[in-house]
Scaffold this active site. Structure first.
Site, PDB file in Angstrom:
ATOM      1  N   HIS A  63       0.913  -1.163   0.000  1.00  0.00           N
ATOM      2  CA  HIS A  63       0.000   0.000   0.000  1.00  0.00           C
ATOM      3  C   HIS A  63       0.941   1.199   0.000  1.00  0.00           C
ATOM      4  CE1 HIS A  63      -3.390   2.485   1.981  1.00  0.00           C
ATOM      5  NE2 HIS A  63      -2.320   3.241   2.068  1.00  0.00           N
ATOM      6  N   ASP A  70     -10.459  -4.106  -3.659  1.00  0.00           N
ATOM      7  CA  ASP A  70     -10.231  -3.396  -2.396  1.00  0.00           C
ATOM      8  C   ASP A  70     -11.554  -3.274  -1.623  1.00  0.00           C
ATOM      9  OD1 ASP A  70      -8.986  -2.134  -0.317  1.00  0.00           O
ATOM     10  OD2 ASP A  70      -8.440  -0.316  -1.409  1.00  0.00           O
ATOM     11  N   HIS A 112     -18.005  -1.051   5.369  1.00  0.00           N
ATOM     12  CA  HIS A 112     -18.216  -0.232   6.574  1.00  0.00           C
ATOM     13  C   HIS A 112     -19.710  -0.064   6.761  1.00  0.00           C
ATOM     14  CE1 HIS A 112     -14.075   0.875   7.317  1.00  0.00           C
ATOM     15  NE2 HIS A 112     -13.917   1.260   6.057  1.00  0.00           N
TER      16      HIS A 112
HETATM   17 ZN   LIG Z   1      -4.529  -0.144   0.774  1.00  0.00          ZN
END
Ligand SMILES: [Zn+2]
Lengths: 427, 312
Positions: free
Chosen positions: A182, A308, A312
């Site tokens: 990342h 990804d 939430h």
């Molecule tokens: Zn990431």
């Protein structure tokens, strides 16, 4: 595994690994998958499914998924995430280790695989690069790999300390490990909430400049070249990142990369009036970046489309924009969004299968990514013409945080087969 | 008097306002300004209406200005000073707002340190929302009172050159003023340390300059912004002394502007930093008029939002 045989008839069979793209039928029998062309006589099977007009491809693999188990099961569990995966056409997913607690040791990997036995999709755990994702000590790559970890990543955060990243890469060589980075220079992103530019100015939101990604991408490329460790760059979002990777590949550096469907489908303007469902990290960028990402997919600079998927609940999303959590769900919309690229003639259908199946299998070193000889009887069927609206009520994932709610799509996955067993059927 | 009708339920961003809307607010404000000169400074216009001041940031001036405006219109007002830390105690902003909604307020006036919060309220509750400053996004009533003050002094807004000096990035006042003045046909220029000029400011409607003298050249209005002494983890400029020397508005700066240029500041001023004391208190300064007009503008907004007609 099912003892019954399954005959999938008259589909367009697309398998880039065997360079197949032909109308034909596929027999799944005791975990073996075989192809029958139109002029061959078809075998009998205990179950037959007519698939004319549909694409039959090796099971799709999403190598970048956040399941929230353990720790935040109210957002997603291994089982609920796998349900969303197979609904979206994915037969296997790699789950990132930034759970609570993180997947940074052998037992944590084992625990995930135990739960995964109940899941509809295959689950490949990713272990952390650093212990506790603290960025100071290397986690136990060897033990985690023995337990079943397929790669290592501190995803959710960068490995800010360059010496630690370098040592992790060197140490990873002993295990043939792939590190997933990342890439983000955090000092440029303090409290940033969206891409920095005239839209962040207009909305009065703290910006995250594209340079924050590009600086870190270059650092990670330089370290991969220096150490020789295979590096996979996660969620590439900017034009200059694409050209840095293109250059590194030209020089033969050991690098692969991925982008997510939102980075080729949306720009920062999707935030509109502070829509937190369009907030993620890296943030949505500009049209120029979207165009460069598409170019990177087309010319092979970007190897993988991964979602990804970051569930939430509204507890984290119905908030002030700057306080809302980063991330969107993506498993159920990836196929439809990628089909848009095929229709725009940016990529071919075969290229789509490479990006969503063959390449992630190769990078993670897992079975699948191909239909025949070791294809593991994981199959995805796509109807490129099916139209539907993706509504909140349709969402399979436990969380509903998608910027694509209420979008009309053409094309979706309609049948998902894992290890010879039909786990999703929307024919 | 115009026959233009005000169609807005909320006042969140001047971006939503047409030039006709802005003209109407200024006209209605002028007619309310007269009330403030009466011995009994009260009209019954909003009797029976409930207005909540929901302030998540400390503010004396703006809160007082809205409160006076509401009281002069005979509305019932309630002040709620909330802390953003209540969110950490488990109550979200939307929870807080829904609790307030149980009181059936007609208008909620909100100030919050996060940009976009007025939209979050507007999307979740039924009351009208007035943005009294959200993060570094907008502060529409301040820009309206600034435009009113300039119009009173110059007779028009169209064709004027307005120079805004200082921290443009973090100033919601600057953002609303750039949008408002440029909608009304003024030519807006900005200058300050480059660390405080946000990217794409031209797209918002202002021309950026590296030199404050160029920004101020032939200006009809020179507005300085309050400078925040410290912003966490962001090294923006080396010292207030150097800021005052190179970006403070002084007699010397004003020599580049038109001789009758107005000097403005949204307050509170750091005298000697954003502006020298002689300028702030000098004959070209309209800073106190800005405060007076603030009440009139806020009365006009409350009135128009509650469905008042143009000829107040
Ligand atoms: Zn990431």
């Amino acid at each position: 595994m099912s003892q019954e045989s399954l005959l999938l008839k008259n589909a367009r069979v697309i398998d880039p690994f065997s360079k197949t793209d032909a109308i034909g039928s596929v027999l799944v029998n005791k975990g073996e998958v075989s192809f029958f062309s139109q002029d061959q006589e078809l075998p009998t099977a205990s179950q037959e499914i007519e698939l004319s007009g549909k694409w039959l491809v090796p099971g799709l693999i999403d190598m970048h998924v956040h399941l929230r188990e353990p720790g935040e099961e109210y957002k997603e569990t291994i089982v609920s995430g796998a349900k969303a995966a197979v609904a979206g056409g994915f037969t296997a997913i790699a789950c990132m280790p930034n759970t609570t607690p993180p997947t940074d040791n052998q037992q944590a990997v084992t625990l995930i695989l135990q739960k995964a036995a109940q899941a509809d999709a295959k689950i490949y755990p990713v272990g952390t690069i650093s212990k506790g994702i603290q960025g100071s000590e290397i986690a136990e790559f060897g033990e985690m790999q023995e337990a079943g970890a397929v790669a290592f990543s501190d995803d959710g955060r960068p490995v800010s300390n360059s010496q630690l990243m370098r040592r992790a890469m060197e140490y990873g060589l002993n295990y043939g490990a792939t590190l997933i980075s990342h890439s983000e220079e955090l000092s440029l992103c303090h409290k940033g909430a969206m891409n920095e530019g005239n839209w962040s100015t207009r909305l009065g939101l703290r910006g995250i400049p594209r340079a924050a990604e590009e600086i870190a991408v270059y650092r990670d490329l330089a370290l991969a070249n220096y150490t020789g460790c295979p590096l996979h760059l996660a969620h590439i979002s900017t034009k200059e990142s694409v050209s840095l990777i293109r250059r590194a590949k030209k020089k033969g550096w050991p690098v692969t990369s991925e982008t997510a469907p939102h980075y080729f489908s949306l720009t920062e303007e999707a935030i509109g009036q502070y829509d937190t469902y369009a907030k993620m990290n890296p943030p949505l960028r500009t049209q120029e970046d979207v165009d460069a990402i598409k170019e990177g997919l087309k010319d092979g600079t970007i190897d993988v489309i991964a979602t990804d998927h970051a569930p939430h609940s509204d507890l984290e999303k119905t908030l002030e924009f700057d306080m809302a959590a980063n991330g969107i769900i993506g498993l159920e919309t990836a196929v439809s969004l990628t089909l848009n690229l095929v229709r725009e003639e940016i990529i071919s259908a075969a290229k789509m299968v490479e990006l969503l199946s063959m390449n992630p299998a190769k990078i993670l070193g897992v079975d699948g990514g191909k239909l025949f000889e070791g294809g593991a009887a994981d199959i995805t069927v796509i109807d490129p013409e099916r139209t539907y609206t993706y509504t909140r009520e349709n969402v399979v994932s436990k969380s509903k945080n998608s910027p694509f709610l209420d979008w009309d799509f053409t094309g979706k996955s309609v049948l998902t087969i894992v290890a010879g067993r039909v786990v999703f059927n929307d024919l | 008097m115009t026959t233009h009708r005000f169609q807005h339920k909320h006042v969140i961003s001047l971006r939503d306002f047409s030039p006709e809307d802005i003209d109407l607010v200024l006209q209605v404000a002028e007619s309310f300004k007269e009330i403030s000169t009466r011995s009994i400074k009260k009209v019954p216009t909003l009797r029976g209406k409930t207005i909540i001041n929901l302030f998540f940031e400390p503010s004396t001036r703006t809160k007082l200005s809205f409160e006076i405006a509401a009281k002069r219109m005979s509305a019932d007002t309630f002040n709620i000073s909330a802390s953003t830390s209540s969110a950490k105690k488990g109550e979200s902003l939307v929870d807080t707002a829904r609790n307030l909604e149980a009181m059936n307020p007609d208008i909620i006036i909100i100030r919050h340190s996060s940009s976009g919060v007025p939209y979050l309220l507007a999307n979740n509750i039924k009351s009208s929302i007035i943005n009294a400053g959200d993060g570094t996004h907008e502060h529409p009533s301040q820009a309206l009172l600034d435009m009113m003050t300039v119009k009173e002094n110059k007779g028009t807004l169209a064709g004027l050159k307005v120079a805004i000096i200082g921290d443009i990035t973090h100033s919601r006042v600057a953002h609303s003023n750039i949008i408002g003045f440029s909608k009304m046909g003024a030519d807006v220029h900005v200058a300050g340390p480059s660390t405080l000029i946000p990217p794409g400011i031209e797209k918002i409607g202002a021309t950026p300059h590296l030199s404050i003298n160029n920004a101020v050249k032939d200006a009809d209005v020179v507005m300085a912004l309050r400078i925040q002494k410290e912003r966490q983890e962001d090294p923006l400029f080396p010292s207030l002394r150097e800021y005052a020397t190179f970006f403070g508005v002084s007699r010397k700066t004003l020599q580049f502007a038109k001789p009758d240029a107005l000097v403005m500041h949204p307050g509170p001023i750091n005298r000697g930093i954003e502006m020298t004391a002689d300028i702030a208190d000098g004959s070209q300064s309209v800073i106190l008029e800005q405060v007076t007009n603030g009440v009139a503008i806020r009365m006009a907004l409350l009135y128009l939002i509650m469905g008042g007609e143009g000829g107040a």
